[in-house]
Design a protein around this motif. Structure first.
Motif, mmCIF file in Angstrom:
data_model
loop_
_atom_site.group_PDB
_atom_site.id
_atom_site.type_symbol
_atom_site.label_atom_id
_atom_site.label_comp_id
_atom_site.label_asym_id
_atom_site.label_seq_id
_atom_site.Cartn_x
_atom_site.Cartn_y
_atom_site.Cartn_z
ATOM 1 N N THR A 31 -10.691 13.512 7.032
ATOM 2 C CA THR A 31 -10.732 14.328 5.824
ATOM 3 C C THR A 31 -10.318 13.480 4.638
ATOM 4 O O THR A 31 -9.904 12.335 4.788
ATOM 5 C CB THR A 31 -9.772 15.529 5.948
ATOM 6 N N ASP A 32 -10.409 14.059 3.472
ATOM 7 C CA ASP A 32 -9.962 13.357 2.270
ATOM 8 C C ASP A 32 -8.457 13.472 2.070
ATOM 9 O O ASP A 32 -7.912 12.894 1.145
ATOM 10 C CB ASP A 32 -10.682 13.905 1.038
ATOM 11 N N THR A 33 -7.797 14.234 2.909
ATOM 12 C CA THR A 33 -6.351 14.416 2.786
ATOM 13 C C THR A 33 -5.637 13.273 3.485
ATOM 14 O O THR A 33 -5.867 13.009 4.662
ATOM 15 C CB THR A 33 -5.911 15.751 3.413
ATOM 16 N N VAL A 34 -4.778 12.583 2.761
ATOM 17 C CA VAL A 34 -4.000 11.489 3.325
ATOM 18 C C VAL A 34 -2.540 11.907 3.319
ATOM 19 O O VAL A 34 -2.009 12.341 2.307
ATOM 20 C CB VAL A 34 -4.184 10.197 2.500
ATOM 21 N N SER A 35 -1.910 11.790 4.466
ATOM 22 C CA SER A 35 -0.500 12.139 4.580
ATOM 23 C C SER A 35 0.257 10.932 5.117
ATOM 24 O O SER A 35 -0.060 10.419 6.185
ATOM 25 C CB SER A 35 -0.321 13.335 5.522
ATOM 26 N N ASN A 36 1.236 10.462 4.360
ATOM 27 C CA ASN A 36 2.033 9.308 4.767
ATOM 28 C C ASN A 36 3.503 9.670 4.705
ATOM 29 O O ASN A 36 3.938 10.424 3.845
ATOM 30 C CB ASN A 36 1.783 8.128 3.825
ATOM 31 N N GLU A 37 4.260 9.117 5.606
ATOM 32 C CA GLU A 37 5.706 9.335 5.596
ATOM 33 C C GLU A 37 6.386 7.977 5.663
ATOM 34 O O GLU A 37 6.119 7.177 6.545
ATOM 35 C CB GLU A 37 6.125 10.179 6.793
ATOM 36 N N MET A 38 7.249 7.742 4.702
ATOM 37 C CA MET A 38 7.976 6.483 4.648
ATOM 38 C C MET A 38 9.455 6.802 4.860
ATOM 39 O O MET A 38 10.015 7.634 4.158
ATOM 40 C CB MET A 38 7.754 5.829 3.279
ATOM 41 N N ASN A 66 -1.892 -17.570 -8.364
ATOM 42 C CA ASN A 66 -2.653 -18.027 -7.196
ATOM 43 C C ASN A 66 -2.338 -17.199 -5.963
ATOM 44 O O ASN A 66 -2.603 -17.627 -4.843
ATOM 45 C CB ASN A 66 -2.371 -19.500 -6.920
ATOM 46 N N ALA A 67 -1.775 -16.038 -6.168
ATOM 47 C CA ALA A 67 -1.405 -15.190 -5.037
ATOM 48 C C ALA A 67 -2.639 -14.524 -4.440
ATOM 49 O O ALA A 67 -3.618 -14.271 -5.123
ATOM 50 C CB ALA A 67 -0.408 -14.124 -5.499
ATOM 51 N N SER A 68 -2.558 -14.250 -3.155
ATOM 52 C CA SER A 68 -3.618 -13.488 -2.496
ATOM 53 C C SER A 68 -2.956 -12.425 -1.631
ATOM 54 O O SER A 68 -1.760 -12.502 -1.354
ATOM 55 C CB SER A 68 -4.500 -14.406 -1.646
ATOM 56 N N GLY A 69 -3.705 -11.444 -1.237
ATOM 57 C CA GLY A 69 -3.125 -10.357 -0.449
ATOM 58 C C GLY A 69 -2.462 -9.346 -1.352
ATOM 59 O O GLY A 69 -2.983 -9.012 -2.415
ATOM 60 N N LEU A 70 -1.317 -8.873 -0.944
ATOM 61 C CA LEU A 70 -0.556 -7.887 -1.723
ATOM 62 C C LEU A 70 0.819 -8.465 -2.066
ATOM 63 O O LEU A 70 1.788 -8.238 -1.352
ATOM 64 C CB LEU A 70 -0.385 -6.589 -0.925
ATOM 65 N N PRO A 71 0.908 -9.222 -3.145
ATOM 66 C CA PRO A 71 2.202 -9.812 -3.485
ATOM 67 C C PRO A 71 3.219 -8.743 -3.881
ATOM 68 O O PRO A 71 2.883 -7.760 -4.534
ATOM 69 C CB PRO A 71 1.891 -10.740 -4.660
ATOM 70 N N VAL A 72 4.446 -8.936 -3.451
ATOM 71 C CA VAL A 72 5.521 -8.001 -3.744
ATOM 72 C C VAL A 72 6.703 -8.796 -4.280
ATOM 73 O O VAL A 72 7.071 -9.827 -3.713
ATOM 74 C CB VAL A 72 5.953 -7.231 -2.470
ATOM 75 N N ALA A 73 7.292 -8.335 -5.354
ATOM 76 C CA ALA A 73 8.483 -8.979 -5.901
ATOM 77 C C ALA A 73 9.656 -8.017 -5.778
ATOM 78 O O ALA A 73 9.615 -6.913 -6.299
ATOM 79 C CB ALA A 73 8.266 -9.352 -7.367
ATOM 80 N N ILE A 74 10.675 -8.433 -5.055
ATOM 81 C CA ILE A 74 11.879 -7.633 -4.895
ATOM 82 C C ILE A 74 13.005 -8.400 -5.575
ATOM 83 O O ILE A 74 13.278 -9.545 -5.231
ATOM 84 C CB ILE A 74 12.209 -7.401 -3.410
ATOM 85 N N GLN A 75 13.637 -7.765 -6.539
ATOM 86 C CA GLN A 75 14.666 -8.454 -7.299
ATOM 87 C C GLN A 75 15.968 -7.672 -7.258
ATOM 88 O O GLN A 75 15.976 -6.448 -7.205
ATOM 89 C CB GLN A 75 14.224 -8.632 -8.751
ATOM 90 N N THR A 87 5.698 -0.545 2.285
ATOM 91 C CA THR A 87 4.377 -0.430 1.680
ATOM 92 C C THR A 87 3.460 0.322 2.633
ATOM 93 O O THR A 87 3.421 0.021 3.817
ATOM 94 C CB THR A 87 3.780 -1.832 1.400
ATOM 95 N N ILE A 88 2.762 1.295 2.103
ATOM 96 C CA ILE A 88 1.752 2.007 2.876
ATOM 97 C C ILE A 88 0.400 1.661 2.256
ATOM 98 O O ILE A 88 0.211 1.784 1.048
ATOM 99 C CB ILE A 88 1.970 3.529 2.839
ATOM 100 N N ILE A 89 -0.518 1.209 3.083
ATOM 101 C CA ILE A 89 -1.843 0.831 2.604
ATOM 102 C C ILE A 89 -2.865 1.734 3.275
ATOM 103 O O ILE A 89 -2.911 1.821 4.502
ATOM 104 C CB ILE A 89 -2.152 -0.632 2.937
ATOM 105 N N ASN A 90 -3.649 2.410 2.480
ATOM 106 C CA ASN A 90 -4.730 3.260 2.995
ATOM 107 C C ASN A 90 -6.051 2.576 2.655
ATOM 108 O O ASN A 90 -6.312 2.257 1.505
ATOM 109 C CB ASN A 90 -4.713 4.644 2.349
ATOM 110 N N ILE A 91 -6.855 2.362 3.670
ATOM 111 C CA ILE A 91 -8.172 1.764 3.466
ATOM 112 C C ILE A 91 -9.218 2.812 3.788
ATOM 113 O O ILE A 91 -9.219 3.370 4.883
ATOM 114 C CB ILE A 91 -8.372 0.526 4.363
#
Length: 94
Positions: A31-38, A66-75, A87-91
């Protein structure tokens, strides 16, 4: 079958085994409904900091150029800080 060959090509791109045409015929879209739990339930207790000097956090221009993928910066510029990252990734292939 164009759709089946496209799906097989995508699966190979993800380095997995392709499914047979027979198995693919039994699979249907959801379905078009996406349910995620973090779940990030960390705690910080019984900490102390004395005479601590914290600095500034900066990210320079071009840091991700020059980053590729899903770069994340945690400070973190403080003391006794709990940093939780998820991180939740829906494709969706349409």
């Amino acid at each position: 079958m164009l759709i089946a060959s496209t799906i097989v090509a995508l699966m190979l791109a993800f380095d997995s085994e392709p499914v047979t045409d027979e198995k693919l015929a039994t699979l249907h879209a959801g379905t078009d409904t996406v349910s995620n739990e973090m779940r990030v339930n960390g705690t910080v207790t019984q900490n102390s900091a004395s005479d601590v000097v914290s600095g500034a956090n900066t990210i320079s221009s071009g840091a991700f150029s020059n980053a590729s993928g899903l770069p994340v910066a945690i400070q973190n510029s403080g003391s006794n800080v709990l940093i939780q990252n998820a991180t939740i990734i829906n494709i969706q292939m349409q």
